[in-house]
Design a protein around this motif. Sequence first.
Motif, short mmCIF file in Angstrom:
data_model
loop_
_atom_site.label_atom_id
_atom_site.label_comp_id
_atom_site.label_asym_id
_atom_site.label_seq_id
_atom_site.Cartn_x
_atom_site.Cartn_y
_atom_site.Cartn_z
N ASN A 1 -5.28 -2.12 -10.33
CA ASN A 1 -4.75 -1.25 -8.51
C ASN A 1 -5.68 0.00 -8.08
N LEU A 2 -6.47 0.50 -9.21
CA LEU A 2 -7.91 1.52 -8.71
C LEU A 2 -8.32 0.61 -7.65
N VAL B 1 -13.55 8.01 -5.86
CA VAL B 1 -13.11 7.56 -7.15
C VAL B 1 -11.65 8.40 -7.73
N GLU B 2 -12.32 9.77 -7.75
CA GLU B 2 -11.19 10.54 -8.45
C GLU B 2 -10.66 10.44 -7.71
N GLU B 3 -10.72 10.63 -6.34
CA GLU B 3 -9.86 11.08 -5.12
C GLU B 3 -8.82 10.01 -5.08
N ILE B 4 -9.22 8.51 -5.31
CA ILE B 4 -8.81 7.47 -5.08
C ILE B 4 -7.19 7.69 -6.22
N ARG C 1 -13.21 3.53 -14.45
CA ARG C 1 -13.83 4.61 -13.46
C ARG C 1 -15.75 4.16 -13.14
N LEU C 2 -15.65 3.40 -14.48
CA LEU C 2 -17.54 2.89 -13.99
C LEU C 2 -17.35 1.76 -12.74
N GLU C 3 -16.15 0.92 -12.83
CA GLU C 3 -16.09 -0.77 -12.34
C GLU C 3 -15.38 -0.85 -10.72
N ALA C 4 -15.30 0.97 -10.37
CA ALA C 4 -14.53 0.96 -9.46
C ALA C 4 -15.60 1.53 -8.86
N ARG D 1 1.22 0.44 -10.19
CA ARG D 1 0.59 0.15 -8.72
C ARG D 1 0.11 0.00 -7.98
N GLY D 2 0.33 -1.16 -7.19
CA GLY D 2 -0.86 -1.83 -6.43
C GLY D 2 -0.52 -2.49 -5.66
N TRP D 3 -1.57 -3.50 -5.51
CA TRP D 3 -0.53 -4.56 -3.93
C TRP D 3 -0.31 -5.81 -4.54
#
Length: 401
Positions: free
Chosen positions: A242-243, A272-275, A352-355, A384-386
Motif C-alpha cells: 500500500n505504501l 516516503v515520510e510524507e507519503i 521504508r527502505l523498499e519505498a 488502505r491501498g489501490w
Amino acid sequence: MDAAEAVQTLLSPSATHDPVPAYAALRKHGPVLPVADGYYFVSGYAAVDGILRDPAMETYDIKRLDVRWDDWRDNKALELFADSMLRSNPPDHTRMRRLAAGVFTARRTGALRSVIEAQVGEALDRLDGEADLMSSLAYPLPIGVITALLGVPAADRGRFRRLAEALTAVLEVRWTERDEARAHEAAIELEDYFVHLIARKQAEPADDLVSALTRDGEKLTGRELLGNLMLLLVAGFETTTNLLGNGVVLLLDHPAYAERLRADPGLAPAYVEEILRFDSPVQLTERFAARPTRMHGIELPAEAELVLLLGAANRDPDRFERAGDFWPERPGNTPLSFGAGAHYCLGAPLARLEAQIALPALLRRFPEMRLTRRPVRRPRMNLRGWETLPVTLGTPRDSVD
C-alpha cells in the motif's frame, strides 16, 4: 457530514471512500469522541500518540477475545493472530518482541538493500507500454523481500499474495462473513506451509529469520512462532504494498514533486515520510484502557475500547502545518503510520527502505509515466491501498542510475 455519518462511514465493512472528510467531521468534536457505551474514536495526534505510548493502554488480547467473542477460536486466522505480538500485552509481548527483535536486526534489514535493488531492477525491466503497477511492482516486490527474509524458497512465493490478502480482512474494524471464511481457509493453508518450513529449517538451518527463530536457546512457543511468522508475512507485505501504490499515485498527481525526486533520489526518505503521513497504508489500530482514566476531559471506564485513527492523527492541523497538503519538504515530519511505543512496527525500517529504493527508480526509468485512468481503492478501511494502478509508461530510460 456530521459525527454520526462520519462514524458510520468509517465503520463500513466495504469502504472505498476517502476517509479524510470523516476525519475532519470527527475532529470538530475534539480529539476523543464517545461513539457508544465504552467505545471511542480518537482522532487527535497528541491523543493517539499518548495512548500508543501509555503502558496502561493494552491491545486486543486473548483475554478480551474470550470475553467479547465466544467462538473466535473457530476461525484459524483469529486464533493464529491471537498468539502473535499484535494481540499480546506484557509480559508475553515483551518476551516475544525481544526474541523477534533479536533476529530482525538492523544488520539483517540493511543486508537486504542489494536484494531490494535487484528485485526493483528486475521488475522495471519487465515493464513495457502499459502496466498495472500493483500487480507488476507493488505486490511482487514486498512479497519477494519478506519471503527472502523469512527463508521461503523463491518457487513458493507466488502463493502468498492470495493468502495475505485473505488473512488481512480480519484486521479490519468490520468484515463480512465471506471475508471471515476466506481468512480462515487461508490461515489453515498458511499454517500447514509454515509447519513444514519450520521443520525444514530445523533440519537444514540457513541465514534467514525462520532459522534464527528456531535455533537452540530461549524460543517462542510453537503457537507463538506460527502466529508471529504469519504476522511478519502479512505486515511485511500488505503495508509496503500500500505504501508503494499510494506513493506512486501521489507522485503522479504532483508532477513537480515527482520531477524533484527523479532528479535527486537522495530526497526519498523525506518523500516516503510524507507519503506515510498523507495517505497512510494503515489507517487505524485499537487499544483498551486497563483501568479507569481521564483523557482530554473525558472519563474513560476500565476496558474502554479506543479506535485510534492513525490516518486522522496524521492530518491533525494542531500537529502539522498545511496538514491537508502533500508537502515532502515538511519539517519535523513524524507520522504515526507505523504506530508508536511498545507495539511500534518491527518492520518499519524495511518498508521504508523498499519505498526509498523503488519510487525514485521507477520515476527515473519511466520519466513520461502517467495514470491511464483513476485507480480504484480496495474495499478496505484499515489497510488502505489501490485495487489496480493502471499506467502508461512512455519511453523508458536505458537504466536506473
